[in-house]
Design a protein around this motif. Structure first.
Motif, PDB file in Angstrom:
ATOM      1  N   GLY A 238       0.814  -1.216   0.000  1.00 24.85           N
ATOM      2  CA  GLY A 238       0.000   0.000   0.000  1.00 24.85           C
ATOM      3  C   GLY A 238       0.841   1.257   0.000  1.00 24.85           C
ATOM      4  O   GLY A 238       0.322   2.349  -0.254  1.00 24.85           O
ATOM      5  N   SER A 239       2.137   1.122   0.264  1.00 24.09           N
ATOM      6  CA  SER A 239       3.027   2.286   0.236  1.00 24.09           C
ATOM      7  C   SER A 239       2.957   2.975  -1.121  1.00 24.09           C
ATOM      8  O   SER A 239       3.011   2.323  -2.166  1.00 24.09           O
ATOM      9  N   TYR A 240       2.820   4.291  -1.099  1.00 23.38           N
ATOM     10  CA  TYR A 240       2.764   5.114  -2.313  1.00 23.38           C
ATOM     11  C   TYR A 240       1.535   4.834  -3.176  1.00 23.38           C
ATOM     12  O   TYR A 240       1.511   5.204  -4.344  1.00 23.38           O
ATOM     13  N   HIS A 288      -6.600  -2.450   0.975  1.00 24.47           N
ATOM     14  CA  HIS A 288      -6.632  -3.187  -0.290  1.00 24.47           C
ATOM     15  C   HIS A 288      -5.679  -2.510  -1.271  1.00 24.47           C
ATOM     16  O   HIS A 288      -6.035  -1.547  -1.955  1.00 24.47           O
ATOM     17  N   ALA A 289      -4.452  -3.026  -1.318  1.00 23.30           N
ATOM     18  CA  ALA A 289      -3.413  -2.466  -2.173  1.00 23.30           C
ATOM     19  C   ALA A 289      -3.448  -3.135  -3.543  1.00 23.30           C
ATOM     20  O   ALA A 289      -4.264  -4.016  -3.807  1.00 23.30           O
ATOM     21  N   ARG A 290      -2.529  -2.707  -4.405  1.00 27.16           N
ATOM     22  CA  ARG A 290      -2.510  -3.197  -5.781  1.00 27.16           C
ATOM     23  C   ARG A 290      -2.293  -4.705  -5.841  1.00 27.16           C
ATOM     24  O   ARG A 290      -2.949  -5.415  -6.604  1.00 27.16           O
ATOM     25  N   LYS A 291      -1.374  -5.225  -5.028  1.00 26.95           N
ATOM     26  CA  LYS A 291      -1.027  -6.637  -5.097  1.00 26.95           C
ATOM     27  C   LYS A 291      -1.806  -7.510  -4.121  1.00 26.95           C
ATOM     28  O   LYS A 291      -2.174  -8.634  -4.451  1.00 26.95           O
ATOM     29  N   GLU A 292      -2.003  -7.007  -2.911  1.00 25.24           N
ATOM     30  CA  GLU A 292      -2.650  -7.821  -1.892  1.00 25.24           C
ATOM     31  C   GLU A 292      -3.193  -6.940  -0.778  1.00 25.24           C
ATOM     32  O   GLU A 292      -2.951  -5.737  -0.742  1.00 25.24           O
ATOM     33  N   VAL A 293      -3.913  -7.570   0.127  1.00 30.76           N
ATOM     34  CA  VAL A 293      -4.467  -6.849   1.275  1.00 30.76           C
ATOM     35  C   VAL A 293      -3.432  -6.795   2.393  1.00 30.76           C
ATOM     36  O   VAL A 293      -2.825  -7.808   2.737  1.00 30.76           O
ATOM     37  N   ASN A 294      -3.225  -5.615   2.926  1.00 27.43           N
ATOM     38  CA  ASN A 294      -2.326  -5.445   4.061  1.00 27.43           C
ATOM     39  C   ASN A 294      -3.172  -5.210   5.305  1.00 27.43           C
ATOM     40  O   ASN A 294      -4.028  -4.325   5.334  1.00 27.43           O
ATOM     41  N   HIS A 295      -2.947  -6.028   6.325  1.00 24.40           N
ATOM     42  CA  HIS A 295      -3.657  -5.845   7.592  1.00 24.40           C
ATOM     43  C   HIS A 295      -2.823  -4.868   8.425  1.00 24.40           C
ATOM     44  O   HIS A 295      -1.875  -5.264   9.109  1.00 24.40           O
ATOM     45  N   ALA A 296      -3.161  -3.598   8.318  1.00 29.93           N
ATOM     46  CA  ALA A 296      -2.347  -2.536   8.917  1.00 29.93           C
ATOM     47  C   ALA A 296      -2.904  -2.110  10.273  1.00 29.93           C
ATOM     48  O   ALA A 296      -4.091  -2.267  10.559  1.00 29.93           O
ATOM     49  N   ILE A 297      -2.021  -1.565  11.086  1.00 27.98           N
ATOM     50  CA  ILE A 297      -2.416  -1.053  12.400  1.00 27.98           C
ATOM     51  C   ILE A 297      -2.423   0.476  12.353  1.00 27.98           C
ATOM     52  O   ILE A 297      -1.503   1.100  11.818  1.00 27.98           O
ATOM     53  N   MET A 298      -3.474   1.066  12.903  1.00 26.62           N
ATOM     54  CA  MET A 298      -3.656   2.510  12.930  1.00 26.62           C
ATOM     55  C   MET A 298      -3.817   2.970  14.370  1.00 26.62           C
ATOM     56  O   MET A 298      -4.547   2.360  15.149  1.00 26.62           O
ATOM     57  N   ALA A 299      -3.093   4.023  14.735  1.00 28.80           N
ATOM     58  CA  ALA A 299      -3.217   4.622  16.067  1.00 28.80           C
ATOM     59  C   ALA A 299      -3.874   5.983  15.925  1.00 28.80           C
ATOM     60  O   ALA A 299      -3.502   6.775  15.058  1.00 28.80           O
TER      61      ALA A 299
END
Length: 342
Positions: A238-240, A288-299
């Motif tokens: 999901g970066s960039y 939901h990024a271009r290649k795959e789903v990233n399970h990210a943490i948000m504070a």
């Protein structure tokens, strides 16, 4: 000075000394202090690979001021970044991504006036700070660079790191010890990290820099007790990118029991800046990024009243300290510790 033959013998022993002893020591320390069966794999990977024999040998070299002549072996066996330019290992990232965004330590300084303005945010790939209301299922969001500039480094053992001059007042000695060239990338990283680690906390903040796995665990137990949960973003996907937000799940919302947020700092070896700030909620978000789903943490910080009025978050979002909540992603190698409610 160590006799060459004796030194050669020590180096041979160190080279063939395995890391299983170190791994067992970390696991034992974890079991003795943390109420979880074992550390997450991504945290265990940060522990020092040095055995007790290797640690003792390198401590003697530091004490005798002879590490410089054995620096290559030390850096390889300790898995630390002894390059002046701190080049990231080639296998680490997708080569289609732009170069790693320039590190800016102001991201973890809430009392300082950042050096960058909104116009330079484009170089970060997306929004480094945002409102909670912007992260809704089905929404689109530009995600900044989540990568750690020096992602592959390990902690050093507590006994060994105690021999290293980790302070601004001894920065010349530190750079000489690791062969760091003036005005190199690593020189900048060292200065930024030491500045963060020696800054005064803002009102209501408790903070420290941890330089070993043992120090890390001790700080967590001191602030939260033995029964904790630990959370980290799954990847840098999901970066960039302008991603689609999927499921958003609140995983910790107890505003009366502050979590610990730990940021990985770019340095020669693994260093974390860990701080406790009041009124913080933690979310798990499917990106939901271009290649795959990233399970990210948000504070999300709900008390920004002590932040600097010129902080980048307020420049981007408007308003000012204490008037809005401010959220951010937990980047690569960052993590959040929460008190277990069970």
């Amino acid at each position: 000075m160590t006799h060459p033959i004796v030194l050669l013998g020590l180096l041979v022993v160190a080279y063939f000394s395995g890391s299983s002893q170190a791994e067992n020591a970390f696991s034992k320390y974890w079991e003795d202090h943390i109420g979880l069966p074992h550390p997450p794999h991504w945290l265990a990977a940060k522990d020092s690979p040095l055995s007790l024999v290797q640690t003792s040998m390198f401590m003697k070299l530091i004490e005798k001021n002879e590490l410089a002549s054995n620096l290559h072996l030390f850096c390889k066996q300790a898995n630390v970044a002894c390059s002046s330019n701190a080049q990231v290992k080639k296998i680490t990232y997708d080569t289609t991504l732009p170069p790693i965004a320039q590190w800016n330590g102001d991201r973890v300084k809430y009392e300082y006036v950042p050096n960058e303005g909104p116009l330079s945010v484009a170089t970060q790939g997306g929004l480094p700070f945002f409102r909670e209301s912007m992260v809704k299922e089905g929404a689109f969001m530009p995600v900044p660079d989540l990568r750690d500039p020096v992602s592959y480094k390990s902690f050093l053992p507590r006994r060994l790191v105690s021999k290293i001059p980790f302070s601004f007042s001894r920065i010349k000695e530190l750079k000489n010890l690791f062969g760091v060239i003036d005005e190199s990338n690593m020189d900048g990283y060292i200065q930024d990290t030491l500045e963060i680690c020696e800054k005064s906390p803002i009102r209501g903040e408790q903070c420290t820099c941890v330089t070993s796995a043992e120090d890390f665990i001790d700080f967590v137990v001191e602030k939260l007790g033995h029964h904790v949960g630990v959370w980290s973003s799954e990847s840098i996907e999901g970066s960039y990118e302008n991603v689609t937000i999927g499921e958003v799940k609140l995983i910790y919302g107890n505003l009366s029991e502050a979590p610990i947020i730990c940021h990985s700092l770019p340095f020669l070896f693994q260093v974390y800046y860990c701080h406790v700030l009041q009124k913080v909620k933690i979310y798990a978000v499917d990106i939901h990024a271009r290649k795959e789903v990233n399970h990210a943490i948000m504070a999300c910080h709900y008390d920004t009243s002590t932040w600097n009025p010129n902080h980048l978050a307020f420049k981007l979002l408007g308003f000012g300290p204490g008037l809005i909540e401010v959220c951010h992603w937990i980047s690569e190698n960052g993590m959040v510790w929460t008190k277990s409610l069970g």
